[in-house]
Each structure stands twice: as structure tokens, then as C-alpha cells.
Design a protein around this motif. Sequence first.
Motif, mmCIF file in Angstrom:
data_model
loop_
_atom_site.group_PDB
_atom_site.id
_atom_site.type_symbol
_atom_site.label_atom_id
_atom_site.label_comp_id
_atom_site.label_asym_id
_atom_site.label_seq_id
_atom_site.Cartn_x
_atom_site.Cartn_y
_atom_site.Cartn_z
ATOM 1 N N VAL A 5 0.857 -1.181 0.000
ATOM 2 C CA VAL A 5 0.000 0.000 0.000
ATOM 3 C C VAL A 5 0.898 1.238 0.000
ATOM 4 C CG1 VAL A 5 -1.845 1.237 1.197
ATOM 5 C CG2 VAL A 5 -1.777 -1.269 1.250
ATOM 6 N N VAL A 7 1.167 5.366 0.244
ATOM 7 C CA VAL A 7 0.446 6.525 0.772
ATOM 8 C C VAL A 7 1.352 7.762 0.744
ATOM 9 C CG1 VAL A 7 -0.969 5.109 2.312
ATOM 10 C CG2 VAL A 7 1.163 6.108 3.153
ATOM 11 N N GLY A 11 -3.706 8.380 5.303
ATOM 12 C CA GLY A 11 -3.804 6.928 5.211
ATOM 13 C C GLY A 11 -5.104 6.329 5.691
ATOM 14 N N PHE A 14 -5.774 3.281 3.779
ATOM 15 C CA PHE A 14 -4.907 2.206 4.293
ATOM 16 C C PHE A 14 -5.566 1.571 5.512
ATOM 17 C CE2 PHE A 14 -1.475 -0.043 6.113
ATOM 18 C CZ PHE A 14 -1.135 0.460 7.366
ATOM 19 N N ASP A 15 -6.083 2.406 6.403
ATOM 20 C CA ASP A 15 -6.773 1.891 7.595
ATOM 21 C C ASP A 15 -7.982 1.045 7.217
ATOM 22 O OD1 ASP A 15 -6.221 4.878 9.616
ATOM 23 O OD2 ASP A 15 -4.988 3.101 9.275
ATOM 24 N N ARG A 18 -6.831 -2.340 6.224
ATOM 25 C CA ARG A 18 -6.397 -3.079 7.422
ATOM 26 C C ARG A 18 -7.591 -3.605 8.193
ATOM 27 N NH1 ARG A 18 -3.225 -0.742 11.961
ATOM 28 N NH2 ARG A 18 -4.020 1.290 11.334
ATOM 29 N N ILE A 30 -1.074 -7.180 4.247
ATOM 30 C CA ILE A 30 -0.341 -5.983 3.845
ATOM 31 C C ILE A 30 1.137 -6.241 4.125
ATOM 32 C CG2 ILE A 30 -0.003 -3.513 4.192
ATOM 33 C CD1 ILE A 30 -2.978 -3.324 4.913
ATOM 34 N N LEU A 33 3.891 -1.026 3.796
ATOM 35 C CA LEU A 33 3.316 0.303 3.626
ATOM 36 C C LEU A 33 4.467 1.201 3.208
ATOM 37 C CD1 LEU A 33 0.746 2.198 4.078
ATOM 38 C CD2 LEU A 33 2.061 3.012 6.040
ATOM 39 N N SER A 35 5.793 5.063 1.612
ATOM 40 C CA SER A 35 5.359 6.452 1.478
ATOM 41 C C SER A 35 6.459 7.330 0.884
ATOM 42 C CB SER A 35 4.982 7.031 2.849
ATOM 43 O OG SER A 35 4.549 8.381 2.690
ATOM 44 N N ALA A 42 0.464 7.801 8.418
ATOM 45 C CA ALA A 42 0.146 6.370 8.254
ATOM 46 C C ALA A 42 1.319 5.485 8.653
ATOM 47 C CB ALA A 42 -0.242 6.103 6.802
ATOM 48 N N ALA A 46 1.237 2.041 10.899
ATOM 49 C CA ALA A 46 1.699 0.765 10.324
ATOM 50 C C ALA A 46 2.715 0.119 11.252
ATOM 51 C CB ALA A 46 2.311 1.008 8.950
ATOM 52 N N THR A 53 7.401 -1.071 6.856
ATOM 53 C CA THR A 53 7.233 0.234 6.199
ATOM 54 C C THR A 53 8.498 0.614 5.446
ATOM 55 O OG1 THR A 53 8.099 1.392 8.139
ATOM 56 C CG2 THR A 53 5.689 1.088 8.019
#
Length: 203
Positions: A5, A7, A11, A14-15, A18, A30, A33, A35, A42, A46, A53
Amino acid sequence: PRLAVLVSGRGSNFDALRAAIAAGRLHAEIALLASNRADAPALVRARAADIATFASDSRGSGDRAAWDRAFMAAVAAAQPDLIVLAGFMRRLDATAVAPWLGRMLNIHPSLLPKYPGLDTHQRVLAAGDAEHGASVHFVTAELDGGPVLAQARMPVLPGDTPADLAARLLPLEHQLLVAAVAAVASGRCRMQGTAILCGGQIL
Ligand code: GRF
């Protein structure tokens, strides 16, 4: 299926993914994450949820293609089956998108093909449209231009401001994104050239 995902900020989409996974409404995990903003809120959530992440701030990154290449290499390293752009506010170039054609989705807050790009709520109001909505589409090199998989619609009400539209649209986006990701992650829908096949039927 493994999701990556992407972002740029809050986010909430994203939530929503989840929450759907936790509730058993989306059979996926997931795996990453990622970014393009080192300070994306977010990322904190995460990490608190033990989701891997990756963040690389694209501000002042100079060579765009080089940044895209490095960022997508980090995403690829997580071996996702599907990449979901969820409030990802950076355009990826054709080279970055090419390997993921048919395996990268984006959610955009307009009824595409109307209003690709930014400030969609303002543009809907300026046009005096009676309807607004969100679209999930397969990502191609054309900004917000790939085949549309699913849309959610809502009325524009008298006196609506851009903030009213954004607030009323967001929960619809969350539902739309979960349903669209489930359709592709499950193999029920897939991109076939510029068309979309769901259960053997052309959308
Ligand atoms: C959403 O409206 C999405 O459609 C657009 O930017 C917003 C991001 O929201 N791309 P969030 O970061 O998922 O909360």
C-alpha cells in the motif's frame, strides 16, 4: 495475496484495508506500507501494527526517474501481488508503472474520466454537477487514466463545500477500495488490455 500500500499522508484508505483484513472481509495481507513522505502519519500506525514500512521523501529528490526507480525497487522487494495507491500523491513514470500493469490500483476522488488530477471537489462544484463520486482504476502511465474497475456515486447537495464533499465521499471510498482490492486480489477481476474482465464478463 500480498499487498503493498502506497500513501503520502493520512492513510485512512490504508486503515480501511487493514480493518477489512482484520474483519475477514478481505483475504490478503499488507506486506508493506510505503510512502513518499517521511512524515506520513500512516507510517506510525503501520509500525504500531507490525506492518513493514518504507519511506523515502520525494521532496527535493532531484532526478525523478532515479527516485521512482529506487522507490519501486523497495516496493518490489516486498514481493507484492498487488500494489494499491491509497492517497499516494506522486505520479509514477511509465518506466516505474510498466512492470506492474494490471497489478497496480489507484483510488481517485472523482467519477473518472471526469476530473483526473487534483482539486476534484472544487471542480465538481464549479461545474455544477449533480453527482460526485470516487473511482478505483488500474494504474497506467496516464495520470488517473487507466481502465476503471469500480465507482461509488453520491449526490451533490445544495450548499456543499469542497470539504463537505470530501468528508461525505471518504467513507464511500473506503468501501469502494476494499471491494475493488478484494475483486482483484481474489482473481475475480483482472485487466485485459484496456478492458476489465470479471468472472469472464467484460466490465
Ligand atoms: C482520498 O480522498 C483519496 O481518494 C485521495 O486522497 C485522499 C487520501 O485519503 N487520493 P487517505 O490518505 O487515504 O486518508
